[in-house]
Design a protein around this motif. Structure first.
Motif, mmCIF file in Angstrom:
data_model
loop_
_atom_site.group_PDB
_atom_site.id
_atom_site.type_symbol
_atom_site.label_atom_id
_atom_site.label_comp_id
_atom_site.label_asym_id
_atom_site.label_seq_id
_atom_site.Cartn_x
_atom_site.Cartn_y
_atom_site.Cartn_z
ATOM 1 N N TYR A 155 9.069 2.067 3.936
ATOM 2 C CA TYR A 155 7.774 2.678 3.611
ATOM 3 C C TYR A 155 7.350 3.720 4.644
ATOM 4 N N THR A 205 4.217 1.474 -3.095
ATOM 5 C CA THR A 205 4.329 0.215 -3.852
ATOM 6 C C THR A 205 3.681 0.235 -5.240
ATOM 7 N N TRP A 251 2.246 0.015 6.495
ATOM 8 C CA TRP A 251 1.722 -0.406 5.184
ATOM 9 C C TRP A 251 0.486 -1.295 5.361
ATOM 10 N N ARG A 284 -8.196 0.357 3.088
ATOM 11 C CA ARG A 284 -8.896 -0.134 1.894
ATOM 12 C C ARG A 284 -10.108 -0.983 2.320
ATOM 13 N N TYR A 317 -12.854 1.373 3.788
ATOM 14 C CA TYR A 317 -13.677 2.105 2.819
ATOM 15 C C TYR A 317 -14.637 1.169 2.071
ATOM 16 N N MET A 356 -1.137 9.315 -9.013
ATOM 17 C CA MET A 356 -0.696 10.477 -8.239
ATOM 18 C C MET A 356 -0.356 9.995 -6.835
ATOM 19 N N ARG A 375 -2.469 13.641 -3.636
ATOM 20 C CA ARG A 375 -3.927 13.476 -3.810
ATOM 21 C C ARG A 375 -4.643 14.282 -2.729
ATOM 22 N N ALA A 387 -6.984 17.549 -3.634
ATOM 23 C CA ALA A 387 -8.410 17.414 -3.300
ATOM 24 C C ALA A 387 -8.825 18.530 -2.342
ATOM 25 N N PHE A 424 -10.934 12.065 -10.987
ATOM 26 C CA PHE A 424 -10.007 11.001 -10.576
ATOM 27 C C PHE A 424 -10.486 9.644 -11.125
ATOM 28 N N LEU A 461 -7.475 7.767 -12.852
ATOM 29 C CA LEU A 461 -6.585 6.926 -12.041
ATOM 30 C C LEU A 461 -6.552 5.478 -12.526
ATOM 31 N N ASP A 463 -5.537 3.189 -10.652
ATOM 32 C CA ASP A 463 -5.948 2.413 -9.480
ATOM 33 C C ASP A 463 -7.321 2.845 -8.979
ATOM 34 N N GLU A 468 -10.672 3.182 -7.577
ATOM 35 C CA GLU A 468 -11.411 2.218 -6.751
ATOM 36 C C GLU A 468 -12.530 3.022 -6.125
ATOM 37 N N ASN A 472 -11.811 6.014 -3.482
ATOM 38 C CA ASN A 472 -11.833 7.340 -4.098
ATOM 39 C C ASN A 472 -12.879 8.227 -3.416
HETATM 40 C C1 LIG Z 1 -8.610 12.148 -2.858
HETATM 41 C C2 LIG Z 1 -8.084 10.731 -2.811
HETATM 42 C C3 LIG Z 1 -8.515 9.800 -3.744
HETATM 43 C C4 LIG Z 1 -8.045 8.473 -3.702
HETATM 44 N N1 LIG Z 1 -8.493 7.585 -4.638
HETATM 45 C C5 LIG Z 1 -8.090 6.291 -4.578
HETATM 46 C C6 LIG Z 1 -8.547 5.341 -5.522
HETATM 47 O O1 LIG Z 1 -9.357 5.642 -6.420
HETATM 48 N N2 LIG Z 1 -8.075 4.061 -5.440
HETATM 49 C C7 LIG Z 1 -7.195 3.684 -4.453
HETATM 50 O O2 LIG Z 1 -6.790 2.511 -4.420
HETATM 51 N N3 LIG Z 1 -6.762 4.559 -3.532
HETATM 52 C C8 LIG Z 1 -7.171 5.849 -3.567
HETATM 53 N N4 LIG Z 1 -6.701 6.740 -2.643
HETATM 54 C C9 LIG Z 1 -5.828 6.248 -1.549
HETATM 55 C C10 LIG Z 1 -4.304 6.308 -1.858
HETATM 56 O O3 LIG Z 1 -3.961 7.593 -2.306
HETATM 57 C C11 LIG Z 1 -3.867 5.276 -2.891
HETATM 58 O O4 LIG Z 1 -4.326 3.989 -2.511
HETATM 59 C C12 LIG Z 1 -2.347 5.197 -2.995
HETATM 60 O O5 LIG Z 1 -1.816 6.465 -3.280
HETATM 61 C C13 LIG Z 1 -1.983 4.225 -4.110
HETATM 62 O O6 LIG Z 1 -0.591 4.205 -4.276
HETATM 63 P P1 LIG Z 1 0.257 2.923 -3.911
HETATM 64 O O7 LIG Z 1 -0.374 1.733 -4.546
HETATM 65 O O8 LIG Z 1 1.682 3.222 -4.218
HETATM 66 O O9 LIG Z 1 -0.021 2.855 -2.339
HETATM 67 P P2 LIG Z 1 0.758 2.312 -1.077
HETATM 68 O O10 LIG Z 1 0.973 3.487 -0.185
HETATM 69 O O11 LIG Z 1 1.929 1.472 -1.389
HETATM 70 O O12 LIG Z 1 -0.374 1.417 -0.359
HETATM 71 C C14 LIG Z 1 -0.640 0.068 -0.747
HETATM 72 C C15 LIG Z 1 -2.099 -0.122 -1.034
HETATM 73 O O13 LIG Z 1 -2.883 0.169 0.125
HETATM 74 C C16 LIG Z 1 -4.117 0.755 -0.256
HETATM 75 N N5 LIG Z 1 -4.175 2.120 0.273
HETATM 76 C C17 LIG Z 1 -3.138 2.943 0.557
HETATM 77 N N6 LIG Z 1 -3.585 4.109 1.076
HETATM 78 C C18 LIG Z 1 -4.920 4.021 1.103
HETATM 79 C C19 LIG Z 1 -5.953 4.889 1.534
HETATM 80 N N7 LIG Z 1 -5.707 6.081 2.068
HETATM 81 N N8 LIG Z 1 -7.227 4.493 1.385
HETATM 82 C C20 LIG Z 1 -7.521 3.276 0.883
HETATM 83 N N9 LIG Z 1 -6.594 2.404 0.463
HETATM 84 C C21 LIG Z 1 -5.307 2.763 0.577
HETATM 85 C C22 LIG Z 1 -4.133 0.793 -1.775
HETATM 86 O O14 LIG Z 1 -4.779 -0.354 -2.249
HETATM 87 C C23 LIG Z 1 -2.659 0.799 -2.108
HETATM 88 O O15 LIG Z 1 -2.369 0.329 -3.392
HETATM 89 C C24 LIG Z 1 -7.149 8.081 -2.675
HETATM 90 C C25 LIG Z 1 -6.719 9.034 -1.752
HETATM 91 C C26 LIG Z 1 -7.180 10.341 -1.808
HETATM 92 C C27 LIG Z 1 -6.687 11.340 -0.793
#
Ligand SMILES: Cc1cc2nc3c(=O)[nH]c(=O)nc-3n(C[C@H](O)[C@H](O)[C@H](O)COP(=O)(O)OP(=O)(O)OC[C@H]3O[C@@H](n4cnc5c(N)ncnc54)[C@H](O)[C@@H]3O)c2cc1C
Length: 434
Positions: free
Chosen positions: A214, A227, A255, A262, A265, A322, A327, A331, A349, A353, A355, A357, A361
């Protein structure tokens, strides 16, 4: 006389394992009825009648119901607003106490406060628990008890405090005999609620094989290296403690830190609920956004002429997902290159999306435009071309989502990068008085 029961109200914790409220309810002396409400207040705001998240919830409830039916119980599901449904439930059952897990979004807080008051007036207990985060609200604070507003020191304390206790699973199996015996209950159909089944694919829950690589690969959108757990964490089909346990066992520190983002936020949203509609840094609400509707539409449809931006938007429109790096790029492009208010992008979004949240977000959008916590300074403007060179150097991601680009059939850029950069610097500087 009707028999006395407890109710466990599921909301965004749709699982029968490792669930704090369910565990506490089952340990109590009264049999437990599981309840889920398809909340009209939320559903009526969804304009897309094939919204995949509603399908996801519906499918999940059907699975839970089948499992419960095997042991002679069932899940009670209602379609309505909680204010309508609760009196009806209390008329049908003699309820001693209601158990549920904390929810940190402003609407949920109001809903739960109102329910607490109503139940109190009926002399019914209301017990709520932390479940969807590792550390909530005031568990990680500065020395003076105030909330952190910057991630790095927050995370230092988060990491220090984390131990086995906080990630231990709730052993529900021990008390599984305490579900209320109930004849099979029907779940309202999507059609009855005005929805249709979505044909989007939902990501699987297997994630442990992703954790080793990762850190090295997470930033490259063409790699299948994250993931996709977002939707499972959003609706609680996976316990956050299970995710954190896996991260600790595999020493997947990067990770784990994303799981802490999360938590961060959600803590911010709890303490600063005004950030749903206002900038965390108030000066950013003085920015004179251009808000050009046709440019916004081009961004939504993936027609800005910037291939990495357009590939991202097309991935989102097609799959409900995405990549995180993209993202950040889209943005930044919307708020800085096009000078469109971050709230427009946030709302788009939120609609698309899987996911989605609210806390993450809003946090992500405000971070990208510079108005949020720990944000990139406003003068750091992502250059989409350089981002592509760094993170998609062979154009693999772009080819996958925007084949027209390779065939030289894609639109021309709607704005020139150097011009847009100067323009945003001027507008932001004026608003921020710098
Ligand atoms: C403009 C923008 C909007 C976003 N909107 C959302 C949203 O609506 N919901 C959301 O869950 N995440 C959001 N994210 C954070 C992040 O992009 C996503 O959590 C991540 O891309 C989800 O993919 P994954 O499950 O494969 O993440 P992985 O990279 O595998 O991470 C595992 C989990 O960790 C959490 N996580 C990871 N990165 C972040 C982060 N930067 N902030 C908060 N939690 C994170 C999520 O729950 C995610 O599923 C946003 C990021 C940006 C820049």
């Amino acid at each position: 006389m009707k028999s006395e029961i407890n109710i466990c109200w599921l909301r965004r914790d749709l699982r029968l394992e490792d669930n704090a409220a369910l565990y506490e309810a089952l340990r109590s002396p009264f049999p437990v009825l599981l309840l889920f409400i398809f909340d009209k207040n939320i559903l009526s705001k969804l304009t897309d009648k094939t919204d995949a998240r509603v399908t996801f919830i519906h499918q999940t409830l059907n699975t839970l119901n089948s499992r419960l039916q095997k042991s002679g119980s069932s899940i009670l599901t209602r379609y309505g607003s909680p204010e309508e449904v609760w009196p009806e439930i209390l008329n049908s059952y003699t309820v001693k106490s209601v158990y549920t897990n904390h929810d940190y979004e402003p609407y949920a807080r109001e809903r739960d406060d109102a329910l607490a008051e109503y139940l109190r007036s009926e002399q019914i207990g209301f017990h709520t628990f932390k479940d969807q985060v590792i550390f909530e609200k005031n568990e990680i604070t500065k020395a003076d008890g105030k909330p952190y507003t910057v991630f790095t020191p927050y995370f230092r304390q988060w990491q220090q405090k984390l131990n086995e206790f906080y990630v231990k699973a709730y052993p529900i199996e021990k008390y599984a005999g305490n579900f209320l015996p109930l004849s099979p209950q029907e779940i309202p159909s999507l059609f009855d609620m005005g929805f249709e089944t979505s044909d989007l694919d939902f990501p699987k829950k297997d994630f442990s094989s992703k954790l080793d690589l990762y850190e090295d690969k997470r930033d490259f959108p063409a790699e299948d290296a994250t993931t996709y757990l977002g939707i499972h964490l959003r609706f609680g089909t996976l316990s956050i403690r299970e995710a954190a346990r896996a991260a600790l066992a595999q020493k997947a520190e990067k990770w784990l830190s994303e799981l802490a983002w999360r938590d961060f936020y959600m803590m911010i949203l709890w303490h600063f609920p005004h950030t749903v509609s206002q900038s965390f840094k108030p000066a950013y609400d003085l920015i004179k956004w251009r808000n050009d509707e046709s440019e916004f539409e081009a961004w939504c449809q993936g027609n800005t002429g910037y291939p990495i931006v357009d590939a991202g938007m097309r991935q989102l429109n097609k799959t409900g997902y995405m990549h995180n790096r993209v993202r950040m790029i889209v943005a930044s492009f919307l708020t800085k290159h096009l000078l469109v208010d971050w709230r427009w992008g946030e709302a788009y979004f939120a609609e698309k999306l899987l996911d989605y949240e609210m806390a993450s977000n809003i946090g992500g959008w405000q971070w990208a435009c510079g108005s949020g916590n720990d944000a990139a300074p406003y003068f750091r403007i992502f250059n989409p071309e350089l981002q592509t060179k760094k993170f998609d150097p062979e154009f693999k991601y772009i080819d996958r989502w925007l084949p027209a680009y390779k065939q030289q059939k894609h639109v021309q850029p709607i704005v020139e990068h150097a011009f847009a950069r100067e323009r945003v610097l001027k507008v932001f500087k004026e608003a921020l008085n710098e």
